[in-house]
Design a protein around this motif. Structure first.
Motif, PDB file in Angstrom:
ATOM      1  N   PHE A   1      -1.979  -8.661  -3.569  1.00 26.70           N
ATOM      2  CA  PHE A   1      -2.154  -8.264  -4.808  1.00 26.70           C
ATOM      3  C   PHE A   1      -1.904  -6.897  -4.990  1.00 26.70           C
ATOM      4  N   VAL A   2      -1.835  -6.026  -3.933  1.00 26.37           N
ATOM      5  CA  VAL A   2      -1.506  -4.628  -3.905  1.00 26.37           C
ATOM      6  C   VAL A   2       0.015  -4.819  -3.831  1.00 26.37           C
ATOM      7  N   ALA A   3       0.613  -5.452  -3.132  1.00 25.00           N
ATOM      8  CA  ALA A   3       2.058  -5.807  -3.060  1.00 25.00           C
ATOM      9  C   ALA A   3       2.614  -6.114  -4.323  1.00 25.00           C
ATOM     10  N   ALA A   4       2.137  -6.948  -5.518  1.00 24.98           N
ATOM     11  CA  ALA A   4       2.367  -7.301  -6.640  1.00 24.98           C
ATOM     12  C   ALA A   4       2.200  -5.973  -7.488  1.00 24.98           C
ATOM     13  N   ILE A   5       1.102  -5.309  -7.496  1.00 28.97           N
ATOM     14  CA  ILE A   5       0.720  -4.324  -8.387  1.00 28.97           C
ATOM     15  C   ILE A   5       1.969  -3.056  -7.946  1.00 28.97           C
ATOM     16  N   ARG A   6       2.207  -2.795  -6.858  1.00 32.20           N
ATOM     17  CA  ARG A   6       3.116  -1.998  -6.360  1.00 32.20           C
ATOM     18  C   ARG A   6       4.632  -2.193  -7.033  1.00 32.20           C
ATOM     19  N   ALA A   7       4.835  -3.468  -6.739  1.00 25.68           N
ATOM     20  CA  ALA A   7       6.204  -4.086  -7.412  1.00 25.68           C
ATOM     21  C   ALA A   7       6.288  -3.841  -8.963  1.00 25.68           C
ATOM     22  N   LEU A   8       5.357  -4.072  -9.667  1.00 32.46           N
ATOM     23  CA  LEU A   8       5.212  -4.421 -11.116  1.00 32.46           C
ATOM     24  C   LEU A   8       5.200  -2.516 -11.682  1.00 32.46           C
ATOM     25  N   PHE A   9       4.502  -1.858 -10.788  1.00 31.22           N
ATOM     26  CA  PHE A   9       3.886  -0.509 -11.694  1.00 31.22           C
ATOM     27  C   PHE A   9       4.574   0.644 -10.720  1.00 31.22           C
ATOM     28  N   GLY A  10       5.502   0.177  -9.629  1.00 28.46           N
ATOM     29  CA  GLY A  10       6.147   1.356  -8.870  1.00 28.46           C
ATOM     30  C   GLY A  10       4.886   2.243  -8.177  1.00 28.46           C
ATOM     31  N   GLY A  11       4.269   1.609  -7.282  1.00 27.84           N
ATOM     32  CA  GLY A  11       3.342   2.253  -6.475  1.00 27.84           C
ATOM     33  C   GLY A  11       1.985   2.624  -6.834  1.00 27.84           C
ATOM     34  N   ALA A  12       1.450   2.052  -7.901  1.00 30.88           N
ATOM     35  CA  ALA A  12       0.185   2.467  -8.494  1.00 30.88           C
ATOM     36  C   ALA A  12      -0.649   2.454  -7.343  1.00 30.88           C
ATOM     37  N   GLY A  13      -1.567   3.251  -7.283  1.00 29.65           N
ATOM     38  CA  GLY A  13      -2.811   3.405  -6.563  1.00 29.65           C
ATOM     39  C   GLY A  13      -2.606   4.133  -5.370  1.00 29.65           C
ATOM     40  N   HIS A  14      -1.419   4.952  -5.108  1.00 29.23           N
ATOM     41  CA  HIS A  14      -1.098   6.040  -4.476  1.00 29.23           C
ATOM     42  C   HIS A  14      -1.308   7.093  -4.847  1.00 29.23           C
TER      43      HIS A  14
END
Length: 104
Positions: free
Chosen positions: A91-104
């Motif tokens: 899920f985190v990998a997909a979020i990062r792929a879609l939103f460019g590192g969201a959550g960092h």
């Protein structure tokens, strides 16, 4: 052996996905999970890395623990948290792929 009809399976999967997404819909919880995808961390490390005040951080950690997304390990006076739900990393990998590192 009882089998579940495909439409019922879809309903169950949708309900499970909804609960999972609802827990991760909060920005602070998403940031915590994204950080823990990199590895185990203490509360103080999470507080520093994410810039979240300790009382709010503790509240969000409690929600994540109650949902089964993260688990704790105590070492002396410190508590370390890690992801405990196998669905969280992809899920985190997909979020990062879609939103460019969201959550960092």
């Amino acid at each position: 052996m009882t089998t579940i009809a495909p439409s019922r399976q879809t309903e169950i999967a949708a309900a499970e996905a909804s609960v999972f997404l609802r827990v991760l819909a909060h920005p602070a919880r998403l940031k915590i999970v994204c950080h823990l995808a990199e590895g185990e961390a203490s509360v103080s490390a999470l507080e520093t890395a994410l810039g979240l005040p300790q009382p709010g951080l503790s509240q969000q950690i409690a929600t994540l623990r109650a949902s089964g997304l993260i688990a704790a390990r105590r070492a002396g006076k410190q508590v370390f948290y890690r992801l405990s739900d196998a669905r969280a990393r992809p899920f985190v990998a997909a979020i990062r792929a879609l939103f460019g590192g969201a959550g960092h």
